[in-house]
Design an enzyme around this catalytic site. Structure first.
Site, short mmCIF file in Angstrom:
data_model
loop_
_atom_site.label_atom_id
_atom_site.label_comp_id
_atom_site.label_asym_id
_atom_site.label_seq_id
_atom_site.Cartn_x
_atom_site.Cartn_y
_atom_site.Cartn_z
N GLU A 118 0.63 -0.88 0.00
CA GLU A 118 0.35 -0.15 -0.07
C GLU A 118 1.10 1.29 0.13
OE1 GLU A 118 -3.44 -0.03 -0.22
OE2 GLU A 118 -3.90 -2.53 -0.16
N HIS A 142 -2.92 1.99 8.71
CA HIS A 142 -3.87 0.51 7.90
C HIS A 142 -3.86 -0.33 8.65
CE1 HIS A 142 -5.91 -1.57 5.10
NE2 HIS A 142 -5.35 -2.13 4.70
N HIS A 144 -7.03 -3.92 9.98
CA HIS A 144 -8.10 -3.81 9.99
C HIS A 144 -8.94 -4.67 11.16
CE1 HIS A 144 -6.10 -6.27 6.33
NE2 HIS A 144 -6.58 -5.60 6.01
N GLU A 172 -16.48 10.95 23.19
CA GLU A 172 -15.49 11.54 22.85
C GLU A 172 -15.07 11.29 21.34
OE1 GLU A 172 -12.88 12.39 25.24
OE2 GLU A 172 -14.36 12.55 26.94
N HIS A 213 -12.79 -4.25 3.83
CA HIS A 213 -11.27 -3.80 4.38
C HIS A 213 -10.52 -3.81 5.62
CE1 HIS A 213 -7.35 -3.80 2.35
NE2 HIS A 213 -7.18 -3.63 3.27
O1 2HA Z 1 -0.62 -4.97 4.28
O2 2HA Z 1 -3.41 -5.16 4.46
O3 2HA Z 1 -4.23 -3.58 2.85
C1 2HA Z 1 -1.94 -6.11 3.57
C2 2HA Z 1 -3.04 -5.10 3.61
C3 2HA Z 1 -3.09 -4.38 2.55
ZN ZN Z 2 -5.50 -4.03 4.04
#
Ligand code: 2HA
Ligand code: ZN
Length: 275
Positions: A118, A142, A144, A172, A213
């Site tokens: 990414e 990023h 999950h 909050e 995602h």
């Molecule tokens: O790095 O999360 O979006 C693996 C991921 C891709």
């Molecule tokens: Zn991801």
């Protein structure tokens, strides 16, 4: 030779990877983190840089305002779980060329590793957030985040339909992200299209949800960025639990309540999501 992992920027980066892993947001190689280093960070780390940097790699995106910057990045295919155990194999430092279009490895990512898949998205998001925050933004993260992802199966995929329940599910929240959150529809990860769609959202928001995602969060340092992701995910968890009770929402934080919080805490709520 210095121990680069004891430098504050690298140590903070490693700690944040560990924190994300402990939250359960980084199964397998899920998620990625990048940090735009300060001049002091680079000076402190430079003694550990390779005498011969790696080759330049074009990214397919160009950001003038990131030319010559250095980033700490997680590695493609690497597991957050392993970062603290072997930093030099799982994370690295890349230098950006004078055109703002290519990276080369100056430390870490040992054994032929490369920056996160990414990286183009992180790079474009850094460019936008650096510009709109006057240089304050340094972190793009990023993860999950489980409950955020779950909500993308049941809420309409609009900025408004995510922002309102998130603001209403933890008092909050309107203080932490008064501009709201953006929502990016499902897209193939890792490419330039999702990078562009996300960076458009980051013109306005500190965070964007990726449908089915995960979450993208930004901030000036590791604490605020991790704290933002944590706050959004906590609020999503509460809302998932509320919906799971199966009785609908009997009472919530009203728009007048939200305005009262904004007034007392001195933040400006995004009016598009009120009323
Ligand atoms: O790095 O999360 O979006 C693996 C991921 C891709
Ligand atoms: Zn991801």
């Amino acid at each position: 030779m210095i121990d680069i992992t004891e430098q504050p920027a690298v140590a903070g980066f490693i700690r944040m990877c560990e924190d994300g892993w402990l939250q359960g947001w980084h199964e397998r190689n899920g998620g990625n983190l990048t940090y735009r280093m300060t001049e002091e960070d680079v000076a402190a780390a430079r003694p550990a840089f390779a005498s011969e940097p790696g080759a330049w790699h074009e990214m397919g995106v160009t950001c003038d305002n990131l030319a010559g910057e250095y980033f700490i990045t997680t590695g493609s295919g690497k597991f957050f779980r392993n970062v603290a155990l072997a930093p030099e194999k799982n994370i690295g430092i890349v230098e950006i060329n004078d055109a703002g279009s290519a990276w080369r490895i100056v430390w870490g990512l040992a054994g032929g590793a490369v920056p996160t898949s990414e990286f183009p998205t992180h790079f474009m998001n850094h460019s936008v957030r650096k510009r709109v925050t006057g240089g304050a933004n340094r972190v793009i993260y990023h993860c999950h985040a489980t409950n955020v992802i779950a909500l993308t199966y049941v809420l309409p995929l609009t900025d408004r339909d995510f922002t309102r329940p998130l603001w209403q599910s933890a008092t909050e929240c309107p203080v932490v992200f008064p501009e709201g959150v953006g929502v990016v529809p499902w897209m193939v990860p890792g490419g330039v299209d999702i990078a562009r769609a996300t960076s458009e959202k980051m013109e306005t928001y500190q965070a964007a949800v990726w449908a089915q995602h995960g979450l993208f969060a930004s901030g000036s340092d590791f604490d605020t960025t991790f704290g933002l992701a944590h706050t959004i995910e906590k609020s999503a968890e509460i809302y998932v639990k509320v919906l799971s009770c199966g009785q609908g929402v009997r009472q919530t934080i009203t728009d007048d309540n939200l305005r009262a919080i904004a007034r007392d805490f001195g933040v400006t709520l995004n009016e598009a999501f009120l009323g």
